[in-house]
Design an enzyme around this catalytic site. Structure first.
Site, mmCIF file in Angstrom:
data_model
loop_
_atom_site.group_PDB
_atom_site.id
_atom_site.type_symbol
_atom_site.label_atom_id
_atom_site.label_comp_id
_atom_site.label_asym_id
_atom_site.label_seq_id
_atom_site.Cartn_x
_atom_site.Cartn_y
_atom_site.Cartn_z
ATOM 1 C CB ILE A 97 -0.938 -0.016 1.232
ATOM 2 C CG1 ILE A 97 -0.131 -0.072 2.541
ATOM 3 C CG2 ILE A 97 -1.887 -1.207 1.154
ATOM 4 C CD1 ILE A 97 -0.980 0.096 3.784
ATOM 5 C CG HIS A 113 -3.843 -6.294 0.494
ATOM 6 N ND1 HIS A 113 -2.798 -7.039 0.995
ATOM 7 C CD2 HIS A 113 -4.769 -7.201 0.077
ATOM 8 C CE1 HIS A 113 -3.081 -8.330 0.876
ATOM 9 N NE2 HIS A 113 -4.266 -8.449 0.325
ATOM 10 C CB SER A 194 5.099 -14.524 4.071
ATOM 11 O OG SER A 194 3.896 -13.810 4.286
#
Ligand code: BJW
Length: 247
Positions: A97, A113, A194
């Site tokens: 972001i 996001h 991840s």
């Protein structure tokens, strides 16, 4: 190991916090998923905002300031350079972001996001708007559109928090890109993530179903490592500028 691309390849890139690490922005799970000893879920969830909007604004204010003060790194620049060559055969899906991809020159991009530099109302459906202010302490911003209707609404960052839906238009754009890529040589490349947060972590499986060759550049083997055919381990700012070989 080098990724060979030519002028007919379709490339879908997914990035996560790791790509901004070398710009000086800490990754999410590096500090054990904590910010000032608060679990991320407490400062990045609708429930956390209802319970303590000041704390949440303090968290995002810190991050606005931090993102404003750093620069894109060679990893962001390498992604923008690939887009320059591939044009409409390229799409970047970022979970970040921080706006660093845009500042590096990326255009064909979906910020799934949300954006640190946009604000919206937590109560009414006014459109989100550009905002880079930092708010601290009791200074939680109120919505003037709500105020005009005699209601009390609080402004919040335009971020997709845990438990919130992603923008269906964003998901559709990714789907359309995958559909059109299925007829060409299609490569999916994930960088610095991840692989634990969905639906982003599942995109590799959709890409494989559409016939993509799957590549991963990451500092450590992530949760969904086994879904990728090729894994280049290392910092993205070093690996990406050398990764692509143009045919
Ligand atoms: C380097 C490096 C270097 C370091 N070079 N690499 C399916 C199964 C289970 C749960 C769910 C599911 N589907 C949905 C859910 C629920 C939930 C979820 O996924 N939970 C999991 C945690 C289990 N998902 C959602 O709620 C999503 N909404 C949704 O699906 O709606 C429908 C629905 C709702 C409820 C239930 C079911 C369905 C919304 C997710 C929104 C996530 N938002 C956040 C916070 C807000 C943004 C912000 O404040 O910044 O986004 S969470 C946080 O994680 C942030 C990140 O974008 C996101 C991903 O993290 P990322 O980018 O991967 O960072 P790290 O730190 O985890 O990893 C960095 C990696 O880089 C590491 O591997 C390092 O090794 C590496 N690295 N330096 C290369 N230099």
């Amino acid at each position: 190991m080098r990724l060979r691309l030519d002028a007919s390849t379709h490339l879908l890139v997914l990035t996560g916090a790791g790509v901004s690490a070398e710009s000086g922005i800490p990754t999410f799970r590096a500090g054990g998923g904590l910010w000032e000893n608060h679990p991320i879920e407490r400062v990045a969830s609708p429930q956390g905002f209802r319970e303590d909007p000041e704390l949440v604004w303090r968290f995002y204010s810190d991050r606005r300031r931090q993102a404003r003060d750093v620069q894109p790194n060679p990893g962001h620049l390498a992604v923008a350079a690939i887009e320059e060559r591939l044009g409409d055969r390229f799409l970047l899906v970022t979970q970040n972001i921080d706006g660093l991809h845009r500042r590096a020159g990326s255009h064909r991009m979906v910020e799934i996001h949300g954006s640190l530099f946009e604000t919206r109302c937590a109560h009414c459906d006014r459109p989100s708007f550009a905002d880079d202010k930092v708010y601290y302490g009791a200074d939680v911003p109120a919505c003037d559109a709500c105020e005009r209707k005699g209601r009390k609404g609080l402004l919040r960052p335009n971020i997709v928090w845990f438990g919130e839906m992603l923008d269906p238009d964003h998901m559709r754009r990714i789907e359309v890109f995958m559909e059109s890529s299925a007829r060409a040589r299609f490569v999916f490349l994930a960088i610095g993530t991840s692989g634990v947060v969905y639906p982003a972590a599942g995109l590799v499986l959709h890409a494989r179903a559409a016939g993509a060759e799957t590549w991963l550049v990451n500092a450590d083997p992530p949760e969904n490592r086994s879904a990728f055919q090729h894994f280049v381990q290392g910092p993205s700012g070093k690996v990406l500028p050398e990764l692509v070989e143009w045919a």
